[in-house]
Design a protein around this motif. Structure first.
Motif, PDB file in Angstrom:
ATOM      1  N   VAL A  72       0.838  -1.199   0.000  1.00  0.00           N
ATOM      2  CA  VAL A  72       0.000   0.000   0.000  1.00  0.00           C
ATOM      3  C   VAL A  72       0.874   1.251   0.000  1.00  0.00           C
ATOM      4  CG1 VAL A  72      -1.674   1.331   1.330  1.00  0.00           C
ATOM      5  CG2 VAL A  72      -1.925  -1.141   1.157  1.00  0.00           C
ATOM      6  N   ALA A  73       1.921   1.255   0.833  1.00  0.00           N
ATOM      7  CA  ALA A  73       2.795   2.424   0.942  1.00  0.00           C
ATOM      8  C   ALA A  73       3.474   2.752  -0.379  1.00  0.00           C
ATOM      9  CB  ALA A  73       3.844   2.193   2.023  1.00  0.00           C
ATOM     10  N   ASP A  74       3.772   1.737  -1.173  1.00  0.00           N
ATOM     11  CA  ASP A  74       4.476   1.949  -2.437  1.00  0.00           C
ATOM     12  C   ASP A  74       3.548   2.408  -3.559  1.00  0.00           C
ATOM     13  OD1 ASP A  74       6.823   1.173  -1.229  1.00  0.00           O
ATOM     14  OD2 ASP A  74       6.713  -0.909  -1.923  1.00  0.00           O
ATOM     15  N   GLY A  75       2.240   2.318  -3.338  1.00  0.00           N
ATOM     16  CA  GLY A  75       1.293   2.704  -4.375  1.00  0.00           C
ATOM     17  C   GLY A  75       0.982   4.188  -4.364  1.00  0.00           C
ATOM     18  N   ALA A  76       0.232   4.633  -5.345  1.00  0.00           N
ATOM     19  CA  ALA A  76      -0.176   6.033  -5.431  1.00  0.00           C
ATOM     20  C   ALA A  76      -1.077   6.389  -4.244  1.00  0.00           C
ATOM     21  CB  ALA A  76      -0.905   6.281  -6.746  1.00  0.00           C
ATOM     22  N   GLY A  77      -0.751   7.489  -3.576  1.00  0.00           N
ATOM     23  CA  GLY A  77      -1.535   7.895  -2.411  1.00  0.00           C
ATOM     24  C   GLY A  77      -1.391   6.947  -1.251  1.00  0.00           C
ATOM     25  N   GLY A  78      -0.300   6.180  -1.216  1.00  0.00           N
ATOM     26  CA  GLY A  78      -0.126   5.155  -0.200  1.00  0.00           C
ATOM     27  C   GLY A  78      -0.136   5.670   1.210  1.00  0.00           C
ATOM     28  N   ARG A  79       0.522   6.814   1.451  1.00  0.00           N
ATOM     29  CA  ARG A  79       0.601   7.354   2.805  1.00  0.00           C
ATOM     30  C   ARG A  79      -0.785   7.726   3.330  1.00  0.00           C
ATOM     31  NH1 ARG A  79       5.432   5.556   4.570  1.00  0.00           N
ATOM     32  NH2 ARG A  79       7.046   5.987   3.020  1.00  0.00           N
ATOM     33  N   VAL A  80      -1.577   8.343   2.463  1.00  0.00           N
ATOM     34  CA  VAL A  80      -2.937   8.713   2.873  1.00  0.00           C
ATOM     35  C   VAL A  80      -3.756   7.466   3.186  1.00  0.00           C
ATOM     36  CG1 VAL A  80      -5.081   9.817   2.138  1.00  0.00           C
ATOM     37  CG2 VAL A  80      -2.881  10.851   1.547  1.00  0.00           C
ATOM     38  N   LEU A  81      -3.653   6.463   2.320  1.00  0.00           N
ATOM     39  CA  LEU A  81      -4.383   5.215   2.555  1.00  0.00           C
ATOM     40  C   LEU A  81      -3.953   4.549   3.855  1.00  0.00           C
ATOM     41  CD1 LEU A  81      -4.501   3.653  -1.029  1.00  0.00           C
ATOM     42  CD2 LEU A  81      -6.414   4.562   0.301  1.00  0.00           C
ATOM     43  N   LEU A  82      -2.671   4.634   4.169  1.00  0.00           N
ATOM     44  CA  LEU A  82      -2.183   4.032   5.407  1.00  0.00           C
ATOM     45  C   LEU A  82      -2.780   4.735   6.635  1.00  0.00           C
ATOM     46  CD1 LEU A  82       1.562   3.400   4.521  1.00  0.00           C
ATOM     47  CD2 LEU A  82      -0.174   1.657   4.973  1.00  0.00           C
TER      48      LEU A  82
END
Length: 290
Positions: A72-82
């Motif tokens: 998830v972190a490596d994907g687009a917007g990963g930080r927000v999703l985390l």
């Protein structure tokens, strides 16, 4: 000095107010986000396990919770999703723990004390799992990443160096095996359906939810049981390399004859559990005893 009865009434009043908080619609909706995130994590674990089984790609993430979060972190917007995953999982933990507030008075009744203790233990155990996943997601969100299998090996190594440490690891290993067996039993008996609000779910969907849930619980039971076995081996041989958590269990499955097919089946089971978690998010019931 207040009487015991008066003190008990005050405690009951505090508990009821706390219960009102954990039953608030806002918390319930955020907890549903946590359940959706929980299901998505199982989808990702299944995906990573398939990549491991068939050696897809030059690099692979661990087929476990931290591997899923790293994906998830490596994907687009990963930080927000985390952040969304972490806060959702923490809300889910609070919502699940709130069920104890309904049952606590049973601990005062000798006739129902044992059953109540079992129910409360189940609720708290689930809450702890959700909270750990939530905190882990938030750690990833702020850039503090780690790998669960390496951390487990380090903890096992540290435990084996202290007096009585091997016995402690044996106890933990036995506990993990017990969790795996319990998960298997829930899968075979369909006990997990108690976490679905069946009156709210359409009748036509119940058989499908139950079938998918059975597959998911059996797969998880096998995987976590194997984690316990590997941890037991680490304690018996003083070789911490076998204490590698869920990713190690997946690797062990992949290493046997017909491993890719077996691991693919386990991966499908984790994906099935993800579907079940989504169904639970749609029709949630946190009470494990009814």
């Amino acid at each position: 000095m207040p009487s015991p009865r008066s003190l008990l009434d005050r405690v009951h009043g505090v508990v009821e107010r706390a219960r009102t908080v954990t039953d608030h619609p806002v918390l319930t909706h955020v907890a549903r986000i946590g359940l959706i995130a929980y299901g998505a994590m199982h989808f990702l674990i299944g995906y990573l396990a398939v990549r491991m089984a068939w050696r897809l790609g030059d690099e692979r993430a661990d087929a476990d919770q931290t591997g899923a979060l790293q994906t998830v972190a490596d994907g687009a917007g990963g930080r927000v999703l985390l952040w969304v995953i972490g806060l959702g999982m923490l809300a889910l933990a609070l919502w699940q723990a709130g069920e104890v507030l309904l049952w606590w008075r049973g601990l005062l009744d000798r006739a129902h004390r044992l059953r109540t203790a079992v129910v409360c233990t189940k609720c708290l155990a689930k809450a702890v799992v959700y909270a750990v996943l939530g905190v882990t997601a938030l750690l990833f969100a702020v850039g503090l990443e780690y790998e669960a299998d390496e951390r487990l090996a380090d903890l096992t190594d540290e435990a084996l160096e202290i007096p009585g440490g091997a016995a402690l690891v044996f106890v933990v290993a036995a506990g993990v095996v017990a969790v795996g067996l319990y998960t298997l039993v829930r899968g075979f008996t369909g006990g997990f359906m108690r976490d679905i609000d069946l009156p709210a779910a359409p009748d036509r969907w119940e058989p499908l939810i139950e079938t998918i849930g059975r597959v998911g619980y059996v797969a998880k039971g096998i995987a976590f049981g194997l984690v316990g076995v590997l941890l037991w081996r680490a304690a018996a041989s003083a070789d911490v390399s076998t204490a590698t958590g869920l990713d190690g269990a997946m690797t062990a499955i992949a290493g046997v004859s017909a491993g890719p097919w077996l691991l693919t089946a386990v991966a499908a089971g984790f994906a099935a559990f993800g579907v079940y978690a989504l169904a639970r998010a749609r029709y949630p019931d946190r009470d494990p005893s009814t």
